[in-house]
Design an enzyme around this catalytic site. Structure first.
Site, PDB file in Angstrom:
ATOM      1  N   SER A  18     -17.974  -8.745 -47.492  1.00 24.54           N
ATOM      2  CA  SER A  18     -17.548  -8.924 -46.106  1.00 24.54           C
ATOM      3  C   SER A  18     -16.127  -8.378 -45.982  1.00 24.54           C
ATOM      4  O   SER A  18     -15.848  -7.297 -46.478  1.00 24.54           O
ATOM      5  CB  SER A  18     -17.651 -10.391 -45.714  1.00 24.54           C
ATOM      6  OG  SER A  18     -17.697 -10.546 -44.325  1.00 24.54           O
ATOM      7  N   ASP A  74     -28.349  -7.519 -41.953  1.00 28.34           N
ATOM      8  CA  ASP A  74     -26.967  -7.916 -41.681  1.00 28.34           C
ATOM      9  C   ASP A  74     -26.356  -7.101 -40.542  1.00 28.34           C
ATOM     10  O   ASP A  74     -26.235  -5.878 -40.649  1.00 28.34           O
ATOM     11  CB  ASP A  74     -26.141  -7.726 -42.966  1.00 28.34           C
ATOM     12  CG  ASP A  74     -24.671  -8.045 -42.777  1.00 28.34           C
ATOM     13  OD1 ASP A  74     -24.330  -8.761 -41.816  1.00 28.34           O
ATOM     14  OD2 ASP A  74     -23.860  -7.581 -43.613  1.00 28.34           O
ATOM     15  N   HIS A 133     -26.338 -10.492 -45.155  1.00 31.98           N
ATOM     16  CA  HIS A 133     -24.936 -10.336 -45.528  1.00 31.98           C
ATOM     17  C   HIS A 133     -24.691 -10.732 -46.982  1.00 31.98           C
ATOM     18  O   HIS A 133     -24.964 -11.861 -47.378  1.00 31.98           O
ATOM     19  CB  HIS A 133     -24.110 -11.225 -44.597  1.00 31.98           C
ATOM     20  CG  HIS A 133     -22.679 -10.851 -44.461  1.00 31.98           C
ATOM     21  ND1 HIS A 133     -22.265  -9.581 -44.126  1.00 31.98           N
ATOM     22  CD2 HIS A 133     -21.546 -11.581 -44.577  1.00 31.98           C
ATOM     23  CE1 HIS A 133     -20.943  -9.563 -44.035  1.00 31.98           C
ATOM     24  NE2 HIS A 133     -20.483 -10.755 -44.314  1.00 31.98           N
TER      25      HIS A 133
END
Length: 492
Positions: free
Chosen positions: A173, A435, A460
């Site tokens: 991320s 994601d 994700h």
């Protein structure tokens, strides 16, 4: 991945990175979800927190102020001559559970690596300043964070007698972005990087996020996003009539009677409810239970099952049922959908404040570096009512950052890091098709030495979590591919 490894700050502020909305009061849709789960005492005992002295401002030689940054060490797999693995912290507390679980440790065991994890400045227990005032937050940036990593890597290598060891950085991320940028900006310190689910392109408006949410819901059932849209549209219509507010308050079990006095009030309420779908899609079927996360059993299949259940009534009633399901799952007595409460929490500058877990900090970073605002400005998504203007106004309300300053900051970020046009080597960039963040990431190889790993059917940071028998073949192959790349790169 955020912590991390897929975390996220205060509810409705800026979604991950590292990663869960209701856990610990964090979870932002403008940023990432965090790895911020509670670890048990055995994990704490095995991996004691340690502290490293950092400069407050790496870019001002006349400023000698220092502070203590938290980090963790796992030496269990290290073999003399082996590499050093560094997990990068992100927009939430660094979770020691990652020193015991995760794909990176599988790689470490095979390669004999020393494993370190460094918490990001201004998150978790790493407090560079006495509070979170806007004046102090000027020391919070990705550039300062990279300089923290560089200094940490330099000093630790010297103190531990590892001057010639090859360092590999990991992140998911926002920390995934940092992992790519660390290799890009400090190539003499970092040999290779695994930058998972990394949004490398900054943008003020990010309506593509909700477009991917639509496609991800449709991958389960083509009717699902259409039903969500019908429900959302119905709610928007009802909000136009104050006579409906009492019923809406009861329907969604709000903590206080719904009051819509400004467009910000309605936008916050609508975004809060949409967040139920955004969060589930972003982390669909991941394996983050080891972090102590609640609600991993709520998947796209579950949500679409509720939305398709005609016995519950019209789509609006099913939308209500989803909200109730999420509240029950996270043991919430009522839903706080008050924008005024949100503003109060987000303007509290104390380290003990309700947004200090990451919300106030992460939204500041979105206002001064990244944008990433998941607006409803595209017609190709299921929600209505939280346009870009709603997000941008928060920058002014919370930090006195104007729309013009925001746009200039985002442009400068892309100018500094290169956006999609990364020019480096030995960075692998995994992303999942489910994601929504993959829309700002690298999903096709740039060069032979800058490969992408696009994993169909995963969300994700999926490749960062521990393997399990039910993992789809694409995910298994992706983890193996990343390992083979590391093995190859470490020989160079």
């Amino acid at each position: 991945m955020a912590f991390q490894m897929c975390w996220s700050p205060l509810r409705r502020v800026a979604l991950f990175l590292l990663f869960s909305v209701f856990v610990g009061g964090e979870g932002l849709h403008k940023g990432f979800r965090k790895f911020t789960q509670v670890q048990d005492s055995s994990r704490r005992a095995a991996f004691e927190e340690q502290w490293f002295t950092q400069k407050l401002d790496h870019f001002n030689g006349a400023d000698s102020r220092e502070w203590k940054q938290r980090y963790f060490v796992n030496e269990a797999f290290y073999r003399p001559g082996g590499p050093v693995f560094l997990m990068i912290g992100g927009e939430g507390p660094a979770n020691p559970a990652w020193m015991q679980h995760g794909t990176w440790l599988t790689y470490a065991e095979k390669l004999g690596a020393l494993c370190l994890m460094l918490e990001h400045r201004f998150y978790g227990k790493s407090h560079p300043t006495v509070d979170l005032s806007t004046d102090n937050l000027r020391f919070l940036s990705s550039r300062q964070a990279l300089a923290d990593l560089a200094h940490f890597r330099t000093v630790v290598a010297e103190e531990r007698g590892l001057p010639n060891r090859k360092w590999v950085v990991f992140g998911g991320s926002y920390p995934g972005s940092l992992a790519a940028w660390f290799r890009l900006k400090y190539p003499h310190l970092v040999h290779a990087s695994v930058a998972t689910s990394a949004p490398v392109f900054a943008t003020v408006n990010f309506p593509e996020y909700l477009e991917v949410v639509w496609r991800s819901l449709a991958s389960e059932n083509p009717e699902c996003p259409l039903l969500v849209k019908k429900a959302s549209d119905t709610l928007v219509e009802r909000l136009k009539d104050p006579k409906t507010y009492d019923n809406i308050t009861k329907d969604f079990n709000l903590c206080s009677t719904l009051q819509i006095q400004t467009e910000m009030d309605s936008a916050y309420f609508l975004e809060t409810l949409a967040g139920n779908f955004m969060d589930v899609v972003q982390y669909n079927e991941d394996n983050r239970g080891f972090e102590g996360v609640t609600g991993t059993n709520i998947t796209i299949k579950v949500l679409c099952g509720v939305m398709g259940d005609t016995s519950l009534g019209e789509p609006y009633a099913r939308y209500v049922a989803v909200a109730r399901l999420m509240m029950d799952t996270f043991c919430m007595k009522c839903l706080d959908a008050s924008f005024s409460t949100y503003l109060r929490d987000m303007t509290n500058t104390s380290w003990d404040g309700p947004a200090a877990g990451g919300g106030r900090q992460w939204v500041y970073q979105t206002c001064t570096e990244f944008g990433f605002y998941q607006s409803t400005d595209s017609p190709n998504q299921p929600f209505t009512g939280f346009p870009l203007a709603y997000h941008v106004k928060q920058c002014a309300d919370l930090y006195n950052v104007s729309a013009e300053q925001l746009a200039a900051a985002v442009a400068q970020t892309n100018e500094y890091y290169g956006g999609y046009d990364i020019r480096s080597t030995r960075i692998v960039l995994p992303n999942g098709s489910i994601d929504p963040w993959h829309a700002l990431g690298i999903t096709q190889d740039i060069t032979h030495d800058l490969p992408a790993v696009f994993i169909q059917g995963t969300a994700h940071c999926a490749n960062m979590y521990p393997a399990r028998t039910e993992d789809p073949r694409q995910l298994v192959l992706a983890r193996d591919h990343v390992f083979l790349l590391l093995q190859q790169w470490l020989k160079q």
